[in-house]
Design an enzyme around this catalytic site. Structure first.
Site, PDB file in Angstrom:
ATOM      1  N   THR A  46       0.829  -1.205   0.000  1.00 50.04           N
ATOM      2  CA  THR A  46       0.000   0.000   0.000  1.00 50.04           C
ATOM      3  C   THR A  46       0.861   1.252   0.000  1.00 50.04           C
ATOM      4  O   THR A  46       0.637   2.187  -0.781  1.00 50.04           O
ATOM      5  CB  THR A  46      -0.900   0.014   1.248  1.00 50.04           C
ATOM      6  OG1 THR A  46      -1.683  -1.177   1.270  1.00 50.04           O
ATOM      7  CG2 THR A  46      -1.804   1.227   1.259  1.00 50.04           C
ATOM      8  N   TYR A 109     -12.767  -3.782  -3.282  1.00 50.40           N
ATOM      9  CA  TYR A 109     -13.885  -3.322  -4.099  1.00 50.40           C
ATOM     10  C   TYR A 109     -14.928  -4.415  -4.305  1.00 50.40           C
ATOM     11  O   TYR A 109     -16.046  -4.296  -3.838  1.00 50.40           O
ATOM     12  CB  TYR A 109     -13.423  -2.760  -5.451  1.00 50.40           C
ATOM     13  CG  TYR A 109     -14.583  -2.209  -6.258  1.00 50.40           C
ATOM     14  CD1 TYR A 109     -15.219  -1.046  -5.860  1.00 50.40           C
ATOM     15  CD2 TYR A 109     -15.064  -2.870  -7.386  1.00 50.40           C
ATOM     16  CE1 TYR A 109     -16.303  -0.547  -6.565  1.00 50.40           C
ATOM     17  CE2 TYR A 109     -16.147  -2.380  -8.094  1.00 50.40           C
ATOM     18  CZ  TYR A 109     -16.760  -1.222  -7.680  1.00 50.40           C
ATOM     19  OH  TYR A 109     -17.837  -0.736  -8.370  1.00 50.40           O
ATOM     20  N   TYR A 135      -2.654 -10.352   4.026  1.00 48.13           N
ATOM     21  CA  TYR A 135      -2.659  -8.937   4.413  1.00 48.13           C
ATOM     22  C   TYR A 135      -4.094  -8.532   4.700  1.00 48.13           C
ATOM     23  O   TYR A 135      -4.916  -8.441   3.788  1.00 48.13           O
ATOM     24  CB  TYR A 135      -2.040  -8.106   3.292  1.00 48.13           C
ATOM     25  CG  TYR A 135      -1.950  -6.610   3.516  1.00 48.13           C
ATOM     26  CD1 TYR A 135      -2.185  -6.020   4.753  1.00 48.13           C
ATOM     27  CD2 TYR A 135      -1.618  -5.772   2.459  1.00 48.13           C
ATOM     28  CE1 TYR A 135      -2.093  -4.652   4.934  1.00 48.13           C
ATOM     29  CE2 TYR A 135      -1.508  -4.398   2.625  1.00 48.13           C
ATOM     30  CZ  TYR A 135      -1.756  -3.843   3.856  1.00 48.13           C
ATOM     31  OH  TYR A 135      -1.675  -2.482   4.027  1.00 48.13           O
ATOM     32  N   LYS A 164      -0.240 -10.172   7.997  1.00 48.80           N
ATOM     33  CA  LYS A 164      -0.065  -8.782   8.417  1.00 48.80           C
ATOM     34  C   LYS A 164      -1.433  -8.306   8.885  1.00 48.80           C
ATOM     35  O   LYS A 164      -2.367  -8.191   8.089  1.00 48.80           O
ATOM     36  CB  LYS A 164       0.445  -7.914   7.264  1.00 48.80           C
ATOM     37  CG  LYS A 164       0.529  -6.418   7.619  1.00 48.80           C
ATOM     38  CD  LYS A 164       0.920  -5.563   6.429  1.00 48.80           C
ATOM     39  CE  LYS A 164       0.888  -4.087   6.788  1.00 48.80           C
ATOM     40  NZ  LYS A 164       1.217  -3.215   5.634  1.00 48.80           N
ATOM     41  N   ILE A 206       5.184  -4.714  10.120  1.00 47.46           N
ATOM     42  CA  ILE A 206       5.396  -4.230   8.756  1.00 47.46           C
ATOM     43  C   ILE A 206       4.996  -2.764   8.799  1.00 47.46           C
ATOM     44  O   ILE A 206       3.817  -2.432   8.923  1.00 47.46           O
ATOM     45  CB  ILE A 206       4.601  -5.056   7.735  1.00 47.46           C
ATOM     46  CG1 ILE A 206       5.155  -6.492   7.720  1.00 47.46           C
ATOM     47  CG2 ILE A 206       4.679  -4.429   6.346  1.00 47.46           C
ATOM     48  CD1 ILE A 206       4.409  -7.450   6.802  1.00 47.46           C
TER      49      ILE A 206
END
Length: 294
Positions: A46, A109, A135, A164, A206
């Site tokens: 990201t 989405y 993630y 994560k 992270i």
């Protein structure tokens, strides 16, 4: 064995003024990160603006990172997508590029049910031999990996080995630890929760903060790993104002602004991200000064 322990940097992607990737600057940042004790480089996540890189750029950035790191720390490549086929393609190419592990975000989405998440992550993991880090960042994707889903994946898919956790929900994360009983490694995905997550058994963080304070972020995680939680808590609390300032606008707007304030000249953001509002930039500058990095 964990992919890494300690503080991994969710590294930014520096740009030239025209918006193209600045590979020379990326190399400089990687060298500085490794020199200051960062335990892993997480590329094209990201914070690295992966969502606005073309597939060719995305893979070129991963290749450049692998070449620049030269095996000194693990490179974890972000290869997630809201399309399973695309995530498989990026994951296979990242493996060819020499990444040590993959970071695969939940589909965004279009979302997915928990059953859909199991199918999606299984398909991606089965397409490669690399270890996979799930993630979970529902605030950005609108999709939450429930603890039982993460545990099911870790127990049924050999190379799904870590998660994560950026839900921000410490109760959910505690439930994950209780259910997992050690079957999956957990990394904090939020800089303001490094100590709470690691106190429950997390392997590290992270980190966005590590872009601007790599040595000090490493120190927080290292204190936790050494069982020195009183020291770790003191370090964590000292960083809280800066952690909040780094997220007072959507990531990675503030962290890129912070690096530019530090003189790194990492360039602009790609649309639709916009430059930081002046009042928020001043808040960020003050937090950086108070933390002693500006």
């Amino acid at each position: 064995m964990a992919i890494f322990e300690g503080a991994g940097v969710a590294i930014i992607t520096p740009m030239h003024a025209d918006g193209s990737v600045n590979y020379g600057k990326l190399q400089e940042i990687i060298e500085d990160q490794i020199e200051k004790g960062t335990d892993s480089i997480i590329i094209c996540g990201t914070t690295g603006e992966a969502s606005t890189l073309t597939h060719e750029e995305h893979l070129d950035v991963i290749r450049a990172c692998v070449q620049d790191v030269r095996g000194r720390v693990p490179v974890i490549a972000g290869t997630g997508s809201n399309c399973t086929e695309t995530a498989v393609y990026l994951s296979r190419e990242a493996e060819k590029a020499g990444a040590d592990a993959l970071l695969v975000v939940t589909p965004y989405y279009n979302k997915a049910t928990q059953k859909g998440l199991i199918c999606h992550f299984t398909a991606v993991a089965d397409s490669v031999s690399l270890p996979v880090v799930l993630y979970n960042v529902p605030g950005r994707t609108g999709c939450n990996i429930m603890p039982q889903t993460a545990v099911t994946l870790a127990r049924e898919v050999e190379n799904i080995v870590a998660i994560k956790e950026a839900s921000g929900n410490i109760s959910q994360i505690a439930d994950l630890f209780a259910l997992a009983d050690g079957c999956i490694d957990v990394y904090s995905g939020n800089d303001d929760q490094i100590v709470p997550v690691m106190s429950l058994g997390g392997r590290g963080v992270i980190s966005v903060l590590s872009n601007v304070a790599p040595a000090r972020t490493h120190e927080i995680a290292a204190a936790c790993l050494a069982g020195e939680y009183r020291k770790a808590a003191k370090l964590q609390l000292a960083a809280m104002d800066l952690c909040h300032a780094l997220f007072c606008e959507v990531n990675p707007i503030p962290v890129k602004a912070a690096m530019n304030l530090m003189g790194w000249e990492v360039g602009p953001l790609r649309a639709p991200l916009s430059e930081m509002e002046p009042e928020n930039k001043e808040r960020l500058r003050q937090a950086m000064e108070a933390y002693g990095i500006l």
